[in-house]
Motif scaffolding. Structure first.
Motif, PDB file in Angstrom:
ATOM      1  N   ARG A  88       0.854  -1.188   0.000  1.00  0.00           N
ATOM      2  CA  ARG A  88       0.000   0.000   0.000  1.00  0.00           C
ATOM      3  C   ARG A  88       0.886   1.232   0.000  1.00  0.00           C
ATOM      4  NH1 ARG A  88      -5.239  -0.752   0.802  1.00  0.00           N
ATOM      5  NH2 ARG A  88      -5.960  -2.706   1.638  1.00  0.00           N
ATOM      6  N   GLY A  89       0.341   2.308  -0.539  1.00  0.00           N
ATOM      7  CA  GLY A  89       1.083   3.551  -0.560  1.00  0.00           C
ATOM      8  C   GLY A  89       0.254   4.660  -1.154  1.00  0.00           C
ATOM      9  N   VAL A  90       0.933   5.633  -1.718  1.00  0.00           N
ATOM     10  CA  VAL A  90       0.290   6.808  -2.289  1.00  0.00           C
ATOM     11  C   VAL A  90       0.848   7.036  -3.688  1.00  0.00           C
ATOM     12  CG1 VAL A  90      -0.002   9.311  -2.054  1.00  0.00           C
ATOM     13  CG2 VAL A  90      -0.038   7.858  -0.019  1.00  0.00           C
ATOM     14  N   THR A 111      -3.307   0.565  -3.711  1.00  0.00           N
ATOM     15  CA  THR A 111      -2.738  -0.752  -3.476  1.00  0.00           C
ATOM     16  C   THR A 111      -1.899  -1.077  -4.699  1.00  0.00           C
ATOM     17  OG1 THR A 111      -4.635  -1.460  -2.157  1.00  0.00           O
ATOM     18  CG2 THR A 111      -3.251  -3.190  -3.084  1.00  0.00           C
ATOM     19  N   VAL A 112      -0.706  -1.608  -4.485  1.00  0.00           N
ATOM     20  CA  VAL A 112       0.211  -1.920  -5.571  1.00  0.00           C
ATOM     21  C   VAL A 112       0.449  -3.422  -5.588  1.00  0.00           C
ATOM     22  CG1 VAL A 112       2.532  -1.537  -6.497  1.00  0.00           C
ATOM     23  CG2 VAL A 112       1.343   0.313  -5.308  1.00  0.00           C
ATOM     24  N   ARG A 113       0.423  -3.996  -6.783  1.00  0.00           N
ATOM     25  CA  ARG A 113       0.662  -5.437  -6.941  1.00  0.00           C
ATOM     26  C   ARG A 113       1.697  -5.643  -8.037  1.00  0.00           C
ATOM     27  NH1 ARG A 113      -2.210  -9.834  -5.275  1.00  0.00           N
ATOM     28  NH2 ARG A 113      -1.917 -11.732  -6.476  1.00  0.00           N
ATOM     29  N   LEU A 114       2.741  -6.398  -7.728  1.00  0.00           N
ATOM     30  CA  LEU A 114       3.777  -6.767  -8.690  1.00  0.00           C
ATOM     31  C   LEU A 114       3.619  -8.246  -8.982  1.00  0.00           C
ATOM     32  CD1 LEU A 114       6.786  -5.009  -6.935  1.00  0.00           C
ATOM     33  CD2 LEU A 114       5.421  -4.123  -8.831  1.00  0.00           C
ATOM     34  N   GLU A 115       3.687  -8.607 -10.274  1.00  0.00           N
ATOM     35  CA  GLU A 115       3.442  -9.998 -10.660  1.00  0.00           C
ATOM     36  C   GLU A 115       4.302 -10.379 -11.855  1.00  0.00           C
ATOM     37  OE1 GLU A 115      -1.079 -10.993 -10.003  1.00  0.00           O
ATOM     38  OE2 GLU A 115      -0.862  -9.237 -11.299  1.00  0.00           O
ATOM     39  N   SER A 132       0.429  -3.431 -11.087  1.00  0.00           N
ATOM     40  CA  SER A 132      -0.964  -2.967 -11.088  1.00  0.00           C
ATOM     41  C   SER A 132      -1.146  -2.007  -9.920  1.00  0.00           C
ATOM     42  CB  SER A 132      -1.936  -4.138 -10.943  1.00  0.00           C
ATOM     43  OG  SER A 132      -1.834  -5.000 -12.051  1.00  0.00           O
ATOM     44  N   VAL A 133      -1.774  -0.886 -10.207  1.00  0.00           N
ATOM     45  CA  VAL A 133      -2.054   0.125  -9.200  1.00  0.00           C
ATOM     46  C   VAL A 133      -3.568   0.257  -9.102  1.00  0.00           C
ATOM     47  CG1 VAL A 133      -1.784   2.565  -8.596  1.00  0.00           C
ATOM     48  CG2 VAL A 133       0.096   1.341  -9.728  1.00  0.00           C
ATOM     49  N   THR A 134      -4.116   0.043  -7.906  1.00  0.00           N
ATOM     50  CA  THR A 134      -5.554   0.179  -7.675  1.00  0.00           C
ATOM     51  C   THR A 134      -5.787   1.359  -6.743  1.00  0.00           C
ATOM     52  OG1 THR A 134      -5.892  -2.198  -7.942  1.00  0.00           O
ATOM     53  CG2 THR A 134      -7.638  -0.967  -6.821  1.00  0.00           C
ATOM     54  N   TYR A 135      -6.557   2.320  -7.216  1.00  0.00           N
ATOM     55  CA  TYR A 135      -6.881   3.498  -6.416  1.00  0.00           C
ATOM     56  C   TYR A 135      -7.957   3.125  -5.407  1.00  0.00           C
ATOM     57  CZ  TYR A 135      -4.183   5.959  -9.894  1.00  0.00           C
ATOM     58  OH  TYR A 135      -3.157   6.378 -10.708  1.00  0.00           O
ATOM     59  N   THR A 136      -7.699   3.395  -4.126  1.00  0.00           N
ATOM     60  CA  THR A 136      -8.615   2.980  -3.064  1.00  0.00           C
ATOM     61  C   THR A 136      -9.500   4.110  -2.557  1.00  0.00           C
ATOM     62  OG1 THR A 136      -6.902   3.339  -1.389  1.00  0.00           O
ATOM     63  CG2 THR A 136      -7.083   1.113  -2.329  1.00  0.00           C
ATOM     64  N   ASP A 137      -9.143   5.362  -2.846  1.00  0.00           N
ATOM     65  CA  ASP A 137      -9.937   6.508  -2.394  1.00  0.00           C
ATOM     66  C   ASP A 137      -9.652   7.683  -3.326  1.00  0.00           C
ATOM     67  OD1 ASP A 137     -11.548   8.256  -0.976  1.00  0.00           O
ATOM     68  OD2 ASP A 137     -10.081   8.586   0.611  1.00  0.00           O
ATOM     69  N   GLY A 142     -10.116  10.715 -15.435  1.00  0.00           N
ATOM     70  CA  GLY A 142      -9.921   9.898 -16.624  1.00  0.00           C
ATOM     71  C   GLY A 142      -9.221   8.579 -16.378  1.00  0.00           C
ATOM     72  N   SER A 143      -8.829   8.315 -15.156  1.00  0.00           N
ATOM     73  CA  SER A 143      -8.110   7.074 -14.859  1.00  0.00           C
ATOM     74  C   SER A 143      -9.075   5.998 -14.371  1.00  0.00           C
ATOM     75  CB  SER A 143      -7.061   7.335 -13.773  1.00  0.00           C
ATOM     76  OG  SER A 143      -6.395   6.142 -13.440  1.00  0.00           O
ATOM     77  N   PRO A 144      -8.912   4.755 -14.839  1.00  0.00           N
ATOM     78  CA  PRO A 144      -9.732   3.670 -14.300  1.00  0.00           C
ATOM     79  C   PRO A 144      -9.305   3.369 -12.864  1.00  0.00           C
ATOM     80  CG  PRO A 144      -8.119   2.804 -15.846  1.00  0.00           C
ATOM     81  CD  PRO A 144      -8.004   4.303 -15.884  1.00  0.00           C
ATOM     82  N   ARG A 145     -10.133   2.612 -12.151  1.00  0.00           N
ATOM     83  CA  ARG A 145      -9.831   2.280 -10.753  1.00  0.00           C
ATOM     84  C   ARG A 145      -8.535   1.483 -10.639  1.00  0.00           C
ATOM     85  NH1 ARG A 145     -11.216  -1.760  -6.833  1.00  0.00           N
ATOM     86  NH2 ARG A 145     -11.061  -0.811  -4.768  1.00  0.00           N
ATOM     87  N   THR A 146      -8.308   0.563 -11.557  1.00  0.00           N
ATOM     88  CA  THR A 146      -7.080  -0.225 -11.567  1.00  0.00           C
ATOM     89  C   THR A 146      -6.369  -0.024 -12.897  1.00  0.00           C
ATOM     90  OG1 THR A 146      -8.000  -1.906 -10.085  1.00  0.00           O
ATOM     91  CG2 THR A 146      -6.084  -2.555 -11.406  1.00  0.00           C
ATOM     92  N   VAL A 147      -5.073   0.267 -12.822  1.00  0.00           N
ATOM     93  CA  VAL A 147      -4.250   0.463 -13.999  1.00  0.00           C
ATOM     94  C   VAL A 147      -3.092  -0.535 -13.922  1.00  0.00           C
ATOM     95  CG1 VAL A 147      -2.891   2.121 -15.319  1.00  0.00           C
ATOM     96  CG2 VAL A 147      -4.819   2.917 -13.952  1.00  0.00           C
TER      97      VAL A 147
END
Length: 152
Positions: A88-90, A111-115, A132-137, A142-147
């Motif tokens: 998690r981060g910003v 939330t950040v995910r490396l795969e 993958s970066v998922t915006y939590t708040d 123009g950005s989707p929730r998960t990129v």
């Protein structure tokens, strides 16, 4: 409308910058008093930064290597193993309003995910090939929730 177009251009620019191939460089073993505790020490899967340096559990990571307009900061990793890393981060993103040089960095919790780890080129070092970066708040206009982006 102009501001929205600029924000979309920044988001697209970040995606293009991340699509550029990165190579994971071999890192040497740390020396006593090493000022960089996140440098790769061998034996685990790594994340390559914009200069191709290997990192394990970095506290920050530049997403937009080309222009620096998107970066992950305050990263805290709950999982980091050979196959996946989750933290998690910003995400600090320049809104480029009225233009990027005069823009303001906005912060969005993520939330950040490396795969998708693979072996290194020549060094045998495993590195993650997808982030993958998922915006939590909130998220940039123009950005989707998960990129998700490929990594080199």
């Amino acid at each position: 409308m102009r501001g929205h177009a600029m924000r979309a251009a920044v988001t697209l620019g970040a995606a293009v910058a991340l699509a550029a191939p990165l190579t994971a460089a071999s890192a040497t073993a740390p020396t006593p008093g090493d000022p960089d505790p996140h440098r790769h020490r061998g034996g685990t899967t790594v994340l390559a930064d914009c200069q191709g340096q290997s990192e394990v559990r970095p506290g920050s990571h530049l997403l937009a290597c080309g222009d620096g307009n998107s970066r992950l900061v305050s990263l805290h990793w709950g999982r980091w193993d050979a196959d996946t890393a989750v933290g998690r981060g910003v995400n600090q993103v320049n809104d480029c309003d009225p233009y990027c040089a005069a823009g303001t960095f906005r912060s969005y919790p993520v939330t950040v995910r490396l795969e998708a780890p693979t072996g290194g080129h020549g060094s045998g070092e495993r590195h993650f090939t997808r982030i993958s970066v998922t915006y939590t708040d909130g998220r940039p206009d123009g950005s989707p929730r998960t990129v998700s982006y490929p990594l080199g």
